[in-house]
Design an enzyme around this catalytic site. Structure first.
Site, mmCIF file in Angstrom:
data_model
loop_
_atom_site.group_PDB
_atom_site.id
_atom_site.type_symbol
_atom_site.label_atom_id
_atom_site.label_comp_id
_atom_site.label_asym_id
_atom_site.label_seq_id
_atom_site.Cartn_x
_atom_site.Cartn_y
_atom_site.Cartn_z
ATOM 1 N N LYS A 16 26.284 27.554 -7.788
ATOM 2 C CA LYS A 16 26.501 27.674 -6.420
ATOM 3 C C LYS A 16 25.149 28.203 -5.696
ATOM 4 C CE LYS A 16 28.912 32.301 -5.871
ATOM 5 N NZ LYS A 16 27.969 32.924 -5.050
ATOM 6 N N ARG A 90 33.679 35.637 1.790
ATOM 7 C CA ARG A 90 34.858 35.926 -0.011
ATOM 8 C C ARG A 90 35.506 36.277 0.280
ATOM 9 N NH1 ARG A 90 29.912 36.369 -2.700
ATOM 10 N NH2 ARG A 90 29.466 37.503 -4.581
ATOM 11 N N ARG A 162 19.406 40.570 -13.523
ATOM 12 C CA ARG A 162 20.470 41.669 -13.071
ATOM 13 C C ARG A 162 21.231 42.776 -13.388
ATOM 14 N NH1 ARG A 162 22.618 37.105 -8.713
ATOM 15 N NH2 ARG A 162 24.333 38.245 -8.489
ATOM 16 N N ARG A 173 33.813 41.258 -11.894
ATOM 17 C CA ARG A 173 33.745 39.821 -10.220
ATOM 18 C C ARG A 173 34.627 38.900 -10.560
ATOM 19 N NH1 ARG A 173 27.743 38.920 -10.758
ATOM 20 N NH2 ARG A 173 27.198 38.316 -8.773
HETATM 21 P P1 AMP Z 1 26.444 37.264 -5.497
HETATM 22 O O1 AMP Z 1 25.015 36.666 -5.446
HETATM 23 O O2 AMP Z 1 26.576 35.644 -4.483
HETATM 24 O O3 AMP Z 1 26.733 36.720 -7.100
HETATM 25 O O4 AMP Z 1 26.468 38.624 -4.946
HETATM 26 C C1 AMP Z 1 26.251 39.802 -5.348
HETATM 27 C C2 AMP Z 1 27.162 40.577 -4.572
HETATM 28 O O5 AMP Z 1 26.808 40.740 -3.752
HETATM 29 C C3 AMP Z 1 28.809 40.827 -4.766
HETATM 30 O O6 AMP Z 1 28.914 41.208 -6.243
HETATM 31 C C4 AMP Z 1 28.351 41.051 -3.612
HETATM 32 O O7 AMP Z 1 28.682 42.669 -4.032
HETATM 33 C C5 AMP Z 1 27.567 41.293 -2.585
HETATM 34 N N1 AMP Z 1 28.016 39.713 -1.620
HETATM 35 C C6 AMP Z 1 27.884 39.008 -1.786
HETATM 36 N N2 AMP Z 1 28.052 37.572 -0.693
HETATM 37 C C7 AMP Z 1 29.201 39.009 -0.596
HETATM 38 C C8 AMP Z 1 29.914 38.943 0.833
HETATM 39 N N3 AMP Z 1 30.326 37.741 1.600
HETATM 40 N N4 AMP Z 1 30.943 39.663 1.396
HETATM 41 C C9 AMP Z 1 30.852 40.746 0.686
HETATM 42 N N5 AMP Z 1 30.222 41.182 -0.727
HETATM 43 C C10 AMP Z 1 29.055 40.358 -0.876
#
Ligand code: AMP
Length: 222
Positions: A16, A90, A162, A173
């Protein structure tokens, strides 16, 4: 095209991030990755930054109120152009919050693009994922290696794995995402919702996304 919000639902690593950045450049509307936004905030040397670092490294979700407030702020400044949201909402709480923000801004309901990916494909992709420490560009050792080797093509920044891309954190996750996603899909069942097979070639997926997000452009090209 009327300005609207396009949402990407998809497990971490479903593609995404890449697809929303590509669609953003094609449609000329900004995209916001809540993950990138939170990672940037986590780099700050403040108590909030430290707390965010712990949450992100553990793979848990940041609280709804923190994320919703930040997204509302950005959306208010981009209401004329619309926005692509990657990684938000989310939770159903965040989805309800977004409904309220859009209603307040008199913007139409969102277009929801759900990139559906299998756990096998996800593990392959994420353990090979690398991100530039400077600009955040995403590479993949298997499907999209950097032409500059271990450095970023854009700025020579170091390419890092990361903290949350270790196998155990990835699976946690994925489980968390699936638990949270079904209620979200139900929430958007009467919306403009599309489930897209995310196990396919990224180029095919991109074409399908553009056809859905901008049908007028496709008719013009035909
Ligand atoms: P991502 O880069 O979208 O995979 O997000 C990495 C991390 O950021 C996730 O594992 C969460 O800890 C945090 N995160 C990102 N988007 C959200 C969201 N909408 N709500 C809560 N935590 C978020």
């Amino acid at each position: 095209m009327t300005s609207r919000v396009i949402l990407f639902l998809g497990a971490p690593g479903s593609g995404k991030g890449t697809q929303s950045a590509w669609l953003s450049s094609k449609l000329g509307i900004p995209s916001l990755s809540t993950g990138d936004m939170l990672r940037a905030a986590a780099r700050e040397n403040t108590p909030t930054g430290l707390r965010l670092r712990e949450i992100l490294a553990s793979g848990s979700l940041v609280s709804d109120s923190v994320v919703c407030d930040a997204v509302a702020l950005r959306l208010r400044s981009e209401r004329e152009r619309g926005m692509i949201l990657d990684g938000f909402p989310r939770t159903v709480g965040q989805a309800r919050c977004l409904d309220q923000i859009l209603a307040d801004l008199k913007m139409p309901p969102p277009l929801v693009l759900h990139l559906d990916i299998s756990s096998e494909r996800l593990l392959d992709r994420l353990t090979a994922r690398r991100q530039c420490a400077v600009c955040g560009a995403i590479y993949n050792l298997l499907s999209r290696p950097s032409r500059a080797g271990t450095r970023c093509e854009n700025d020579g920044g170091e390419l890092l794995q990361r903290d949350d891309d270790s196998e155990s954190v990835i699976m946690r996750r994925f489980v968390e995402f699936n638990a949270a996603c079904e209620p979200l899909v139900r929430h958007y069942s009467k919306a403009d919702y599309y489930r897209i097979d995310g196990d396919r070639d990224p180029g095919l997926i991109a074409t399908e996304l553009l056809r859905i997000a901008d049908p007028a452009r496709n008719q013009a090209a035909a």
